[in-house]
Motif scaffolding. Sequence first.
Motif, PDB file in Angstrom:
ATOM      1  N   LYS A   1       0.902  -1.268  -0.050  1.00 30.65           N
ATOM      2  CA  LYS A   1      -0.065  -0.048   0.067  1.00 30.65           C
ATOM      3  C   LYS A   1       0.730   1.276   0.076  1.00 30.65           C
ATOM      4  O   LYS A   1       0.666   2.316  -0.754  1.00 30.65           O
ATOM      5  N   SER A   2       1.864   1.186   0.799  1.00 29.77           N
ATOM      6  CA  SER A   2       2.803   2.575   1.017  1.00 29.77           C
ATOM      7  C   SER A   2       3.602   2.562  -0.284  1.00 29.77           C
ATOM      8  O   SER A   2       4.020   3.667  -0.777  1.00 29.77           O
ATOM      9  N   SER A   3       3.610   1.682  -1.125  1.00 25.68           N
ATOM     10  CA  SER A   3       4.424   1.624  -2.375  1.00 25.68           C
ATOM     11  C   SER A   3       3.385   1.996  -3.781  1.00 25.68           C
ATOM     12  O   SER A   3       4.065   1.971  -4.772  1.00 25.68           O
ATOM     13  N   LYS A   4       2.148   2.151  -3.334  1.00 30.17           N
ATOM     14  CA  LYS A   4       1.142   2.572  -4.220  1.00 30.17           C
ATOM     15  C   LYS A   4       1.082   1.381  -5.267  1.00 30.17           C
ATOM     16  O   LYS A   4       0.883   1.577  -6.602  1.00 30.17           O
ATOM     17  N   THR A   5       1.369   0.139  -4.822  1.00 30.97           N
ATOM     18  CA  THR A   5       1.179  -1.046  -5.865  1.00 30.97           C
ATOM     19  C   THR A   5      -0.373  -1.786  -5.341  1.00 30.97           C
ATOM     20  O   THR A   5      -0.684  -1.784  -4.157  1.00 30.97           O
ATOM     21  N   THR A   6      -0.718  -2.644  -6.227  1.00 33.63           N
ATOM     22  CA  THR A   6      -1.607  -3.623  -5.926  1.00 33.63           C
ATOM     23  C   THR A   6      -1.210  -4.774  -5.621  1.00 33.63           C
ATOM     24  O   THR A   6      -0.226  -5.139  -5.550  1.00 33.63           O
TER      25      THR A   6
ATOM     26  N   PRO B   1      -5.073   3.944  -1.536  1.00 34.58           N
ATOM     27  CA  PRO B   1      -4.401   5.246  -1.569  1.00 34.58           C
ATOM     28  C   PRO B   1      -3.295   4.623  -0.194  1.00 34.58           C
ATOM     29  O   PRO B   1      -3.729   4.292   0.751  1.00 34.58           O
ATOM     30  N   PRO B   2      -2.092   5.189  -0.013  1.00 29.91           N
ATOM     31  CA  PRO B   2      -1.356   5.042   1.018  1.00 29.91           C
ATOM     32  C   PRO B   2      -1.608   5.982   2.250  1.00 29.91           C
ATOM     33  O   PRO B   2      -2.284   6.942   2.006  1.00 29.91           O
ATOM     34  N   ASN B   3      -1.367   5.342   3.283  1.00 27.05           N
ATOM     35  CA  ASN B   3      -1.842   6.064   4.611  1.00 27.05           C
ATOM     36  C   ASN B   3      -0.756   7.395   4.723  1.00 27.05           C
ATOM     37  O   ASN B   3       0.350   7.322   4.317  1.00 27.05           O
TER      38      ASN B   3
END
Length: 205
Positions: free
Chosen positions: A90-95, A170-172
Motif C-alpha cells: 500500500k505504501s508503495s502504491k501497488t496492487t 491510497p497510502p496512509n
Amino acid sequence: MAGSLLYPWLPRPREDCIGIVRDYLDRSTLGHVVTNAAIKGTSQDSSKEKEIRGLIKAETQRLIGRESVVIIDAGNYIKGYRYELYCMSKSSKTTQCTIQCETPTDTARQWNEGRGDDTYSQDVFDALIMRYEAPDSRNRWDSPLFLVLPSDGLPLEQIKSALFDRKAPPPNQSTQCAPLSSTNFLYDLDRVTQDIVSVSCSWGI
C-alpha cells in the motif's frame, strides 16, 4: 501498475502455481522471492524464523514497485505478517492479491512423505499445520483472495485483472514522506515578511 501475490504455506501446489503464474505474466517484469528452504531450517527456532521473515520483507521491499510483479511464497502463513506485507504494498502504491493453495492435511502429509531428502520432519510438519492462519477475504490485507484446490486450474485472468486492472489503495498519510521545503524558503519568508512590514508601516499600523 504492478503488485504482489501472497502464497500462504502449503507444500506442493505452490510450486505449480508459481510456475503457471510466471509463464502467464511477462517474465521480464517479474521479481521472485523464494525462501522455502530457509524456512524449513528455522521452523523450530523462533528467533531464526523471525530473522528470515525480516529478510523476506527486506527483499520484497527492494523488489516491489509499479514496474514489477513480486511473488512471495514463504513465511506468510502468519496473519500479522501478511498485514505487514499489505501495508508495504500500500505504501508503495501497488496492487496485491492473495492465492491460497487449499490442500487437505492428509493429502499434504502424503505429498510431504514423498519428497525424499527434502521431507519435513513430522514435528515440523505438524507445527506448521497448527500455526497456519488461513486467509480471510473479509480482511482487506487478504483481499482479493483466490482459493485454489489441487484439482482446480488457476484463475489467471482474474489474477491478472486484480493486479493490473484496478487502482492501488491510497497510502496512509503517516507512511508518506513530507515534501521537501524549497531551497529558497528562508529568503522567500524574509521577503514576504518585509513586504508585510512595509505595507503595515505605510498604513500607519
